[in-house]
Design an enzyme around this catalytic site. Sequence first.
Site, PDB file in Angstrom:
ATOM      1  N   GLU A 148      14.118   3.328 -16.099  1.00  0.00           N
ATOM      2  CA  GLU A 148      12.808   2.983 -16.869  1.00  0.00           C
ATOM      3  C   GLU A 148      12.676   1.554 -17.338  1.00  0.00           C
ATOM      4  O   GLU A 148      13.462   0.848 -17.784  1.00  0.00           O
ATOM      5  CB  GLU A 148      12.534   3.880 -18.067  1.00  0.00           C
ATOM      6  CG  GLU A 148      12.551   5.420 -17.633  1.00  0.00           C
ATOM      7  CD  GLU A 148      12.309   6.526 -18.954  1.00  0.00           C
ATOM      8  OE1 GLU A 148      12.244   5.944 -19.847  1.00  0.00           O
ATOM      9  OE2 GLU A 148      12.415   7.638 -18.373  1.00  0.00           O
ATOM     10  N   ARG A 201      -3.474  -3.802   1.930  1.00  0.00           N
ATOM     11  CA  ARG A 201      -3.821  -3.105   3.103  1.00  0.00           C
ATOM     12  C   ARG A 201      -3.955  -1.618   3.321  1.00  0.00           C
ATOM     13  O   ARG A 201      -4.386  -1.219   4.481  1.00  0.00           O
ATOM     14  CB  ARG A 201      -2.563  -3.595   4.537  1.00  0.00           C
ATOM     15  CG  ARG A 201      -2.539  -5.153   4.589  1.00  0.00           C
ATOM     16  CD  ARG A 201      -1.301  -5.361   5.293  1.00  0.00           C
ATOM     17  NE  ARG A 201      -0.213  -5.383   4.450  1.00  0.00           N
ATOM     18  CZ  ARG A 201       1.096  -5.531   4.775  1.00  0.00           C
ATOM     19  NH1 ARG A 201       1.349  -6.119   6.019  1.00  0.00           N
ATOM     20  NH2 ARG A 201       2.234  -5.871   3.941  1.00  0.00           N
ATOM     21  N   HIS A 209      -6.553  -8.955   1.065  1.00  0.00           N
ATOM     22  CA  HIS A 209      -6.503  -8.808   2.535  1.00  0.00           C
ATOM     23  C   HIS A 209      -8.013  -8.400   3.048  1.00  0.00           C
ATOM     24  O   HIS A 209      -8.251  -9.037   4.137  1.00  0.00           O
ATOM     25  CB  HIS A 209      -5.717  -7.403   2.672  1.00  0.00           C
ATOM     26  CG  HIS A 209      -5.804  -6.977   4.144  1.00  0.00           C
ATOM     27  ND1 HIS A 209      -5.241  -7.666   5.292  1.00  0.00           N
ATOM     28  CD2 HIS A 209      -6.093  -5.779   4.569  1.00  0.00           C
ATOM     29  CE1 HIS A 209      -5.291  -7.080   6.341  1.00  0.00           C
ATOM     30  NE2 HIS A 209      -6.057  -6.012   5.988  1.00  0.00           N
ATOM     31  N   ASP A 236      -6.206 -11.351  14.521  1.00  0.00           N
ATOM     32  CA  ASP A 236      -7.048 -10.230  14.935  1.00  0.00           C
ATOM     33  C   ASP A 236      -8.638 -10.362  14.584  1.00  0.00           C
ATOM     34  O   ASP A 236      -8.817 -11.526  13.796  1.00  0.00           O
ATOM     35  CB  ASP A 236      -6.591  -8.846  14.247  1.00  0.00           C
ATOM     36  CG  ASP A 236      -6.379  -9.143  12.743  1.00  0.00           C
ATOM     37  OD1 ASP A 236      -7.004 -10.004  12.000  1.00  0.00           O
ATOM     38  OD2 ASP A 236      -5.341  -8.630  12.311  1.00  0.00           O
ATOM     39  N   LYS A 241      -5.680  -8.190  18.623  1.00  0.00           N
ATOM     40  CA  LYS A 241      -4.330  -7.472  18.202  1.00  0.00           C
ATOM     41  C   LYS A 241      -4.556  -6.020  18.071  1.00  0.00           C
ATOM     42  O   LYS A 241      -5.452  -5.533  17.241  1.00  0.00           O
ATOM     43  CB  LYS A 241      -3.795  -8.096  16.889  1.00  0.00           C
ATOM     44  CG  LYS A 241      -2.622  -7.325  16.358  1.00  0.00           C
ATOM     45  CD  LYS A 241      -1.933  -7.991  15.086  1.00  0.00           C
ATOM     46  CE  LYS A 241      -2.864  -7.250  13.951  1.00  0.00           C
ATOM     47  NZ  LYS A 241      -2.080  -7.615  12.505  1.00  0.00           N
ATOM     48  N   ARG A 294      -2.787  -2.473  16.750  1.00  0.00           N
ATOM     49  CA  ARG A 294      -1.635  -1.686  15.916  1.00  0.00           C
ATOM     50  C   ARG A 294      -1.271  -0.476  16.510  1.00  0.00           C
ATOM     51  O   ARG A 294      -2.464   0.387  16.814  1.00  0.00           O
ATOM     52  CB  ARG A 294      -1.921  -1.628  14.598  1.00  0.00           C
ATOM     53  CG  ARG A 294      -0.604  -1.857  13.632  1.00  0.00           C
ATOM     54  CD  ARG A 294      -1.150  -1.912  11.968  1.00  0.00           C
ATOM     55  NE  ARG A 294      -0.900  -3.366  11.799  1.00  0.00           N
ATOM     56  CZ  ARG A 294      -0.090  -3.966  11.430  1.00  0.00           C
ATOM     57  NH1 ARG A 294       1.253  -3.431  11.421  1.00  0.00           N
ATOM     58  NH2 ARG A 294       0.012  -5.316  11.171  1.00  0.00           N
ATOM     59  N   ASP A 312       4.390 -10.288   7.063  1.00  0.00           N
ATOM     60  CA  ASP A 312       5.122  -9.187   6.578  1.00  0.00           C
ATOM     61  C   ASP A 312       6.447  -9.270   7.409  1.00  0.00           C
ATOM     62  O   ASP A 312       7.495 -10.135   7.017  1.00  0.00           O
ATOM     63  CB  ASP A 312       4.396  -8.190   6.384  1.00  0.00           C
ATOM     64  CG  ASP A 312       5.173  -6.955   5.630  1.00  0.00           C
ATOM     65  OD1 ASP A 312       6.241  -6.995   5.427  1.00  0.00           O
ATOM     66  OD2 ASP A 312       4.535  -6.068   5.230  1.00  0.00           O
ATOM     67  N   THR A 313       6.488  -8.754   8.319  1.00  0.00           N
ATOM     68  CA  THR A 313       7.656  -8.514   9.433  1.00  0.00           C
ATOM     69  C   THR A 313       7.634  -9.642  10.159  1.00  0.00           C
ATOM     70  O   THR A 313       8.576 -10.221  10.929  1.00  0.00           O
ATOM     71  CB  THR A 313       7.593  -7.278  10.194  1.00  0.00           C
ATOM     72  OG1 THR A 313       6.405  -7.222  11.137  1.00  0.00           O
ATOM     73  CG2 THR A 313       7.627  -6.004   9.457  1.00  0.00           C
ATOM     74  N   GLY A 359       5.960  -9.723  12.956  1.00  0.00           N
ATOM     75  CA  GLY A 359       5.725  -8.962  14.191  1.00  0.00           C
ATOM     76  C   GLY A 359       4.258  -9.531  14.765  1.00  0.00           C
ATOM     77  O   GLY A 359       4.191 -10.185  15.863  1.00  0.00           O
TER      78      GLY A 359
HETATM   79  C1  R5P Z   1      -3.139  -7.184   8.923  1.00  0.00           C
HETATM   80  O1  R5P Z   1      -4.256  -6.893   9.379  1.00  0.00           O
HETATM   81  C2  R5P Z   1      -2.585  -8.516   8.365  1.00  0.00           C
HETATM   82  O2  R5P Z   1      -3.609  -9.495   8.256  1.00  0.00           O
HETATM   83  C3  R5P Z   1      -1.343  -9.246   8.757  1.00  0.00           C
HETATM   84  O3  R5P Z   1      -1.665  -9.597  10.021  1.00  0.00           O
HETATM   85  C4  R5P Z   1      -0.184  -8.269   8.938  1.00  0.00           C
HETATM   86  O4  R5P Z   1      -0.307  -7.385   7.843  1.00  0.00           O
HETATM   87  C5  R5P Z   1       0.992  -8.884   8.976  1.00  0.00           C
HETATM   88  O5  R5P Z   1       2.008  -7.941   9.136  1.00  0.00           O
HETATM   89  P1  R5P Z   1       3.326  -8.204  10.060  1.00  0.00           P
HETATM   90  O6  R5P Z   1       3.779  -9.901   9.715  1.00  0.00           O
HETATM   91  O7  R5P Z   1       4.169  -7.221   9.793  1.00  0.00           O
HETATM   92  O8  R5P Z   1       2.910  -8.235  11.557  1.00  0.00           O
END
Ligand code: R5P
Length: 314
Positions: free
Chosen positions: A40, A97, A131, A170, A193, A195, A224-225, A227
């Site tokens: 906690e 997101r 976002h 995207d 792009k 997903r 993030d990742t 990708g």
């Molecule tokens: C998604 O629409 C966001 O704008 C980023 O493109 C996305 O979240 C990036 O995530 P990652 O680096 O995992 O592809």
Amino acid sequence: MKPDIILISGRANLPLAEEISAIAEIPLCNVELFKFSNDESFVKINDNVRGADVFIIQPTCRPVNDNLIELLIIIDALRRASARRINCVIPYFAYARSDKKDQPRVPITAKLTADLLSTAGADRVVTVDLHAEQIQGFFNIPVDHLYAIPGFARHFLTMDLDNPVVVSPDSGGANRARALAKRLDCGLAIGDKRRVGNIDKTILLNIIGDVKNKTAILYDDIIDTGGSLIRIAGVLMEHGVKKVYAACTHGVLSCSAVQNLEASPIEQLFITNTIPLSPQAAACKKITQLSIATMLAKAITNIHQEESLSVLFE
Ligand code: R5P
């Protein structure tokens, strides 16, 4: 005399809070923050905050849920200690997101987070590059939404890039990328792009726009990742770009993002310091961090003095 403005940092990004404190010339308040052995969280504010205009600096980066709870209980402690106004400076707003019910039986966690902040007692949120702009509407309190674009644009202009084109990964990021392209006085291209699934998988099919023989600047709100950006960087190379740079406001850099970036055709990734770098990311020569501390310090002092923030968008 008791200060009328007080800065408090949670534990999410102390280096950023210290930089803001130094620029704004407002010391950080003395707070005790720790977790009990049972996991906690505990907060105790050691300075008198009665009647003060308080700014809490706490991005909700990893560990996301711990940092969010810590922010909520700092707000609660301030409200019970009679702070006059509680401003939450959340440079990176996690769960952004999760902003729509786009599948059956999924939550809208960004809206729930907004409700939690208001219920705890927040009077205002200051954030950077949400976002989606519409997330501001999840709050019934003022949201000052700041942008990293002016800083990125100033930086890219100093690089004097050969024949640049800004590329959004995207269609959702097209407005953001267009704003950067406008400042750099160059063209815009958009990645198609798609997903697949919920767990960090993206598939990119095409590039809309002219990128051949140009220097591409991939621009996104979050890496993030990695990708999305790394895949599109490969597709851009296949479409004949000369070089690829990338800029993202929030460097989440989860999983093997840093390792994959090293092996990717991306020359350099520019991110801001909304999220502190992991040791691995800090050691990566392909990552350059640009500070947004000056912008946040100016936002805090202007809000406190009831002045406009428009100057920060120039
Ligand atoms: C998604 O629409 C966001 O704008 C980023 O493109 C996305 O979240 C990036 O995530 P990652 O680096 O995992 O592809």
